[in-house]
Design a protein around this motif. Structure first.
Motif, mmCIF file in Angstrom:
data_model
loop_
_atom_site.group_PDB
_atom_site.id
_atom_site.type_symbol
_atom_site.label_atom_id
_atom_site.label_comp_id
_atom_site.label_asym_id
_atom_site.label_seq_id
_atom_site.Cartn_x
_atom_site.Cartn_y
_atom_site.Cartn_z
ATOM 1 N N ILE A 169 1.131 -1.290 0.542
ATOM 2 C CA ILE A 169 -0.188 -0.230 -0.106
ATOM 3 C C ILE A 169 0.620 1.435 -0.125
ATOM 4 C CG2 ILE A 169 -2.047 1.362 1.450
ATOM 5 C CD1 ILE A 169 -3.177 -1.211 2.214
ATOM 6 N N LEU A 170 1.663 1.260 0.899
ATOM 7 C CA LEU A 170 2.252 2.440 1.072
ATOM 8 C C LEU A 170 3.573 2.812 -0.698
ATOM 9 C CD1 LEU A 170 3.844 4.934 3.202
ATOM 10 C CD2 LEU A 170 5.414 2.950 3.815
ATOM 11 N N ALA A 171 4.316 1.956 -0.992
ATOM 12 C CA ALA A 171 4.724 1.359 -2.338
ATOM 13 C C ALA A 171 3.665 2.111 -2.949
ATOM 14 C CB ALA A 171 5.451 -0.335 -2.634
ATOM 15 N N PHE A 172 2.821 1.625 -3.763
ATOM 16 C CA PHE A 172 1.677 2.231 -4.526
ATOM 17 C C PHE A 172 1.445 3.792 -4.873
ATOM 18 C CE2 PHE A 172 1.152 -1.343 -6.063
ATOM 19 C CZ PHE A 172 -0.190 -2.200 -6.650
ATOM 20 N N GLY A 173 1.417 4.026 -2.974
ATOM 21 C CA GLY A 173 1.035 5.654 -2.800
ATOM 22 C C GLY A 173 2.578 6.699 -3.121
ATOM 23 N N LEU A 174 3.328 5.787 -2.932
ATOM 24 C CA LEU A 174 4.882 7.034 -3.207
ATOM 25 C C LEU A 174 4.979 6.802 -5.263
ATOM 26 C CD1 LEU A 174 7.030 5.402 -0.930
ATOM 27 C CD2 LEU A 174 6.005 7.872 -0.478
ATOM 28 N N GLY A 175 4.369 5.748 -5.419
ATOM 29 C CA GLY A 175 4.648 5.821 -7.253
ATOM 30 C C GLY A 175 4.409 6.535 -7.958
ATOM 31 N N PHE A 176 2.698 7.171 -7.095
ATOM 32 C CA PHE A 176 2.187 7.753 -7.778
ATOM 33 C C PHE A 176 2.547 9.484 -7.583
ATOM 34 C CE2 PHE A 176 -2.191 5.916 -8.986
ATOM 35 C CZ PHE A 176 -1.649 4.544 -9.540
ATOM 36 N N LEU A 177 3.271 9.057 -6.570
ATOM 37 C CA LEU A 177 4.203 10.804 -6.144
ATOM 38 C C LEU A 177 5.252 11.187 -7.235
ATOM 39 C CD1 LEU A 177 4.111 10.730 -2.145
ATOM 40 C CD2 LEU A 177 2.815 12.467 -4.087
ATOM 41 N N LEU A 178 5.073 9.904 -7.935
ATOM 42 C CA LEU A 178 6.643 10.057 -8.339
ATOM 43 C C LEU A 178 6.445 11.507 -9.695
ATOM 44 C CD1 LEU A 178 8.116 6.434 -9.024
ATOM 45 C CD2 LEU A 178 9.049 8.767 -7.291
ATOM 46 N N PRO A 179 5.825 11.255 -9.971
ATOM 47 C CA PRO A 179 5.217 12.552 -10.833
ATOM 48 C C PRO A 179 5.257 14.202 -11.288
ATOM 49 C CG PRO A 179 4.342 10.432 -12.032
ATOM 50 C CD PRO A 179 4.329 9.756 -10.524
ATOM 51 N N VAL A 180 4.392 13.635 -9.410
ATOM 52 C CA VAL A 180 4.542 14.953 -8.834
ATOM 53 C C VAL A 180 5.812 15.190 -8.912
ATOM 54 C CG1 VAL A 180 3.073 16.521 -7.047
ATOM 55 C CG2 VAL A 180 2.213 14.488 -8.185
ATOM 56 N N VAL A 181 6.636 15.172 -8.088
ATOM 57 C CA VAL A 181 7.615 15.228 -7.980
ATOM 58 C C VAL A 181 8.680 16.034 -8.708
ATOM 59 C CG1 VAL A 181 10.099 14.575 -6.958
ATOM 60 C CG2 VAL A 181 8.184 13.906 -5.618
ATOM 61 N N LEU A 182 8.538 15.268 -10.536
ATOM 62 C CA LEU A 182 9.083 15.749 -11.235
ATOM 63 C C LEU A 182 8.853 17.153 -11.711
ATOM 64 C CD1 LEU A 182 10.526 14.345 -13.288
ATOM 65 C CD2 LEU A 182 9.176 13.513 -14.894
ATOM 66 N N VAL A 183 7.431 17.279 -11.664
ATOM 67 C CA VAL A 183 7.075 18.462 -11.786
ATOM 68 C C VAL A 183 8.012 19.577 -10.566
ATOM 69 C CG1 VAL A 183 5.071 19.800 -11.961
ATOM 70 C CG2 VAL A 183 4.686 17.815 -13.212
ATOM 71 N N GLY A 184 7.375 19.013 -9.539
ATOM 72 C CA GLY A 184 8.337 19.813 -8.453
ATOM 73 C C GLY A 184 10.140 20.078 -8.562
ATOM 74 N N LEU A 185 10.266 19.271 -9.370
ATOM 75 C CA LEU A 185 11.831 19.821 -9.811
ATOM 76 C C LEU A 185 12.049 20.003 -11.132
ATOM 77 C CD1 LEU A 185 13.236 15.832 -9.223
ATOM 78 C CD2 LEU A 185 13.584 17.785 -8.051
ATOM 79 N N ASN A 186 11.175 20.508 -11.639
ATOM 80 C CA ASN A 186 11.305 21.013 -12.454
ATOM 81 C C ASN A 186 11.100 22.799 -12.872
ATOM 82 O OD1 ASN A 186 9.013 22.534 -15.037
ATOM 83 N ND2 ASN A 186 10.458 21.616 -16.165
ATOM 84 N N PHE A 187 9.773 22.312 -11.430
ATOM 85 C CA PHE A 187 9.524 23.957 -11.339
ATOM 86 C C PHE A 187 11.154 25.218 -10.331
ATOM 87 C CE2 PHE A 187 5.072 23.682 -12.573
ATOM 88 C CZ PHE A 187 4.741 24.885 -13.182
ATOM 89 N N ALA A 188 11.756 23.785 -9.677
ATOM 90 C CA ALA A 188 12.810 24.331 -9.041
ATOM 91 C C ALA A 188 13.884 25.150 -10.207
ATOM 92 C CB ALA A 188 13.031 23.666 -8.005
ATOM 93 N N HIS A 189 14.399 24.373 -10.989
ATOM 94 C CA HIS A 189 14.839 24.405 -12.314
ATOM 95 C C HIS A 189 16.216 24.309 -12.104
ATOM 96 C CE1 HIS A 189 13.556 28.977 -12.914
ATOM 97 N NE2 HIS A 189 13.354 28.612 -11.775
ATOM 98 N N LEU A 190 15.993 22.775 -11.633
ATOM 99 C CA LEU A 190 16.394 21.127 -11.508
ATOM 100 C C LEU A 190 16.391 20.276 -12.836
ATOM 101 C CD1 LEU A 190 15.642 20.953 -7.926
ATOM 102 C CD2 LEU A 190 18.258 22.035 -8.853
ATOM 103 N N VAL A 191 15.762 19.772 -13.223
ATOM 104 C CA VAL A 191 15.765 19.797 -14.730
ATOM 105 C C VAL A 191 14.701 20.337 -15.827
ATOM 106 C CG1 VAL A 191 13.408 18.311 -13.602
ATOM 107 C CG2 VAL A 191 14.930 17.054 -15.675
ATOM 108 N N LEU A 226 -1.435 -0.986 -11.941
ATOM 109 C CA LEU A 226 0.071 0.390 -10.964
ATOM 110 C C LEU A 226 0.279 1.182 -12.282
ATOM 111 C CD1 LEU A 226 1.494 1.838 -9.278
ATOM 112 C CD2 LEU A 226 2.956 -0.035 -9.039
ATOM 113 N N ALA A 227 1.273 -0.029 -13.171
ATOM 114 C CA ALA A 227 1.926 0.567 -14.423
ATOM 115 C C ALA A 227 1.121 1.770 -15.409
ATOM 116 C CB ALA A 227 2.329 -0.468 -15.451
ATOM 117 N N LEU A 228 0.179 1.326 -15.653
ATOM 118 C CA LEU A 228 -0.484 2.174 -16.805
ATOM 119 C C LEU A 228 -0.804 3.696 -16.621
ATOM 120 C CD1 LEU A 228 -3.427 -0.485 -18.509
ATOM 121 C CD2 LEU A 228 -1.340 0.228 -19.447
ATOM 122 N N PRO A 229 -1.276 3.587 -14.876
ATOM 123 C CA PRO A 229 -1.638 4.909 -14.055
ATOM 124 C C PRO A 229 -0.145 5.593 -14.375
ATOM 125 C CG PRO A 229 -3.078 2.809 -12.956
ATOM 126 C CD PRO A 229 -2.302 2.227 -14.042
#
Length: 268
Positions: A169-191, A226-229
């Motif tokens: 359950i925790l792994a699925f929840g964290l997996g869904f956070l990865l795209p949001v973290v990616l956007v956050g890194l972009n807004f922080a000028h890191l990628v 999990l993979a498709l979402p």
């Protein structure tokens, strides 16, 4: 040193919220305090919800299954562990906010306003991933119990079974956070968005690899749940990052070197 102090302060604040969430999780774990929130179906608490998938499948197959605590203090020890796990879920809005607040010094004043949007997207996605994981558990239990012989029984160690469910359950929840973290890194000028688009094949591979590792069974249906979402979320994240780069290039006269490799010379 300023960054380290800021990280320490954010970690302490996140820890305080985690402790408060764990205190509430202690009462939710075994359904204590039912008279307070008056939900009769929740009398078994989180512990009962995690047991339900395997016990329901065992009853359907007429197979004897029992969740066993092998030692005198095992139930108490795991109640503490379960309370902390529930605390992580409950306090997710607060520790996600601390994560975002740590990277906001790299943003402009206008970009900091997107913090509300980050939390508004991250919290539902984290909880949605956890909910999908719980919906997958019955299929996993059906697959695993199916190997039990007709005259056999399953006396399952509670530590192993409950830890198994909680990790999924925790792994699925964290997996869904990865795209949001990616956007956050972009807004922080890191990628840059261009870099993310160029690495789309790696994103697809990592999505399926992550799904294959955290799903409890070997059937492809569970992995695709999990993979498709994740792929859809990564696609949305790529679009947001590219649009943000275009907006930033129009508003800023300075050139963007984020897409250049480490070995490539700039025009400076």
């Amino acid at each position: 040193m300023d960054h380290l102090r800021e990280l320490r302060n954010r970690a302490v604040k996140a820890g305080i919220f985690l402790v408060l969430g764990s205190i509430l999780g202690w009462f939710l774990w075994r359904g204590w305090g039912e008279a307070f929130w008056r939900v009769p179906s929740f009398s078994g608490g989180i512990f009962g919800l995690l047991q339900d998938p395997i016990l329901t499948e065992a009853a359907r197959r007429n197979t004897l299954v029992s969740i066993n605590f092998g030692q005198v203090g095992s139930a108490f020890d795991f109640a503490i562990k379960g309370a902390i796990w529930v605390g992580v879920l409950i306090s997710s809005p607060f520790w996600l906010w601390q994560f975002w607040a740590f990277i906001t010094p790299g943003l402009t004043r206008k970009e900091k306003r997107y913090a509300v949007g980050f939390i508004a997207a991250a919290v539902p996605l984290f909880l949605a991933g956890a909910a999908i994981a719980y919906s997958v558990l019955p299929n996993a239990m059906a697959f695993l119990i199916g190997f039990t012989p007709e005259d056999g029984s399953n006396v399952i160690d509670a530590q192993i079974y409950l830890s198994f469910c909680m990790r999924i359950i925790l792994a699925f929840g964290l997996g869904f956070l990865l795209p949001v973290v990616l956007v956050g890194l972009n807004f922080a000028h890191l990628v840059s968005g261009r870099t993310i688009v160029k690495q789309w094949r790696i994103s697809v591979f990592l999505s399926f690899l992550f799904s294959a590792l955290v799903t409890p069974t070997s059937d492809i249906t569970t992995m695709l749940l999990l993979a498709l979402p994740l792929l859809v979320l990564f696609g949305i994240a790529m679009v947001i990052c590219v649009l943000n780069d275009r907006r930033r290039s129009k508003n800023s006269p300075e050139p963007d070197y984020g897409h250049l490799s480490d070995d490539e010379a700039s025009t400076i």
